[in-house]
Scaffold this motif. Structure first.
Motif, PDB file in Angstrom:
ATOM      1  N   GLU A  37      43.627  40.238  46.513  1.00 57.28           N
ATOM      2  CA  GLU A  37      43.226  41.560  46.388  1.00 57.28           C
ATOM      3  C   GLU A  37      41.720  41.882  46.610  1.00 57.28           C
ATOM      4  OE1 GLU A  37      44.630  45.500  46.741  1.00 57.28           O
ATOM      5  OE2 GLU A  37      45.912  43.650  46.688  1.00 57.28           O
ATOM      6  N   THR A  38      41.197  40.994  45.893  1.00 55.81           N
ATOM      7  CA  THR A  38      39.628  41.115  45.750  1.00 55.81           C
ATOM      8  C   THR A  38      38.710  40.702  46.994  1.00 55.81           C
ATOM      9  OG1 THR A  38      39.264  39.559  44.139  1.00 55.81           O
ATOM     10  CG2 THR A  38      39.472  41.819  43.331  1.00 55.81           C
ATOM     11  N   SER A  39      39.454  39.716  47.625  1.00 49.44           N
ATOM     12  CA  SER A  39      38.840  39.208  48.563  1.00 49.44           C
ATOM     13  C   SER A  39      39.187  39.426  50.033  1.00 49.44           C
ATOM     14  CB  SER A  39      38.737  37.545  48.512  1.00 49.44           C
ATOM     15  OG  SER A  39      40.310  37.144  48.708  1.00 49.44           O
ATOM     16  N   VAL A  40      40.438  39.966  50.306  1.00 51.03           N
ATOM     17  CA  VAL A  40      41.131  40.379  51.543  1.00 51.03           C
ATOM     18  C   VAL A  40      41.421  41.759  51.575  1.00 51.03           C
ATOM     19  CG1 VAL A  40      43.041  39.725  53.122  1.00 51.03           C
ATOM     20  CG2 VAL A  40      42.117  38.193  51.917  1.00 51.03           C
ATOM     21  N   ALA A  41      42.064  42.340  50.660  1.00 50.22           N
ATOM     22  CA  ALA A  41      42.529  43.515  50.733  1.00 50.22           C
ATOM     23  C   ALA A  41      41.337  44.621  50.436  1.00 50.22           C
ATOM     24  CB  ALA A  41      43.668  43.721  49.865  1.00 50.22           C
ATOM     25  N   THR A  42      40.697  44.422  49.290  1.00 50.95           N
ATOM     26  CA  THR A  42      39.660  45.320  48.764  1.00 50.95           C
ATOM     27  C   THR A  42      38.281  44.898  49.466  1.00 50.95           C
ATOM     28  OG1 THR A  42      40.977  45.639  46.845  1.00 50.95           O
ATOM     29  CG2 THR A  42      38.618  46.322  46.801  1.00 50.95           C
ATOM     30  N   VAL A  43      37.537  45.524  50.332  1.00 52.12           N
ATOM     31  CA  VAL A  43      36.403  45.220  50.762  1.00 52.12           C
ATOM     32  C   VAL A  43      35.157  45.153  49.665  1.00 52.12           C
ATOM     33  CG1 VAL A  43      34.506  45.822  52.415  1.00 52.12           C
ATOM     34  CG2 VAL A  43      36.857  46.078  52.866  1.00 52.12           C
ATOM     35  N   ASN A  44      35.018  46.017  48.901  1.00 51.14           N
ATOM     36  CA  ASN A  44      33.934  46.038  47.725  1.00 51.14           C
ATOM     37  C   ASN A  44      34.678  45.777  46.398  1.00 51.14           C
ATOM     38  OD1 ASN A  44      31.972  46.327  49.652  1.00 51.14           O
ATOM     39  ND2 ASN A  44      32.343  48.407  50.025  1.00 51.14           N
TER      40      ASN A  44
END
Length: 112
Positions: A62-69
């Motif tokens: 989620e934090t490396s692919v789906a969520t940019v920042n």
């Protein structure tokens, strides 16, 4: 005599990993929010035991692919594997109705 648990006494970590976790947790509240969300999703799908590694890897996704920042400074969020057991314990302490959903082992500083 009532004894404090880890999350009632966050200011007094039992070991260096726990101290690192406390700092990371304070600096990255989004991680716990995702832990909570993904754990509740798994429970809603009928899981009665959840591996903390599964939740941690989902957060990594989620934090490396789906969520940019994922971080305010734009840097990549790095999740230490040592934090799994602390997030699991924190979640179970806040959700006592699921106090055994994450199998945990003793950590350095646990009472015998």
């Amino acid at each position: 005599l009532m004894q404090q648990n880890l999350f009632e006494a966050l200011s007094v970590p039992r070991n260096i990993r726990e101290a690192q976790f406390v700092k990371f947790h304070e600096d990255n509240p989004m991680v716990y929010q995702l832990w909570d969300r993904f754990t509740k999703e798994a429970i809603a799908k009928g899981h009665t035991k959840i591996g903390s590694a599964m939740i941690l890897e989902r957060i990594r996704w989620e934090t490396s692919v789906a969520t940019v920042n994922a971080r305010p400074d734009g840097e990549r969020l790095k999740l230490n594997n040592n934090f799994k057991s602390y997030y699991a314990r924190l979640w179970m302490s806040k959700n006592p109705q699921h106090k055994d959903i994450f199998p945990t082992k003793k950590v350095e500083g646990d009472n015998e």
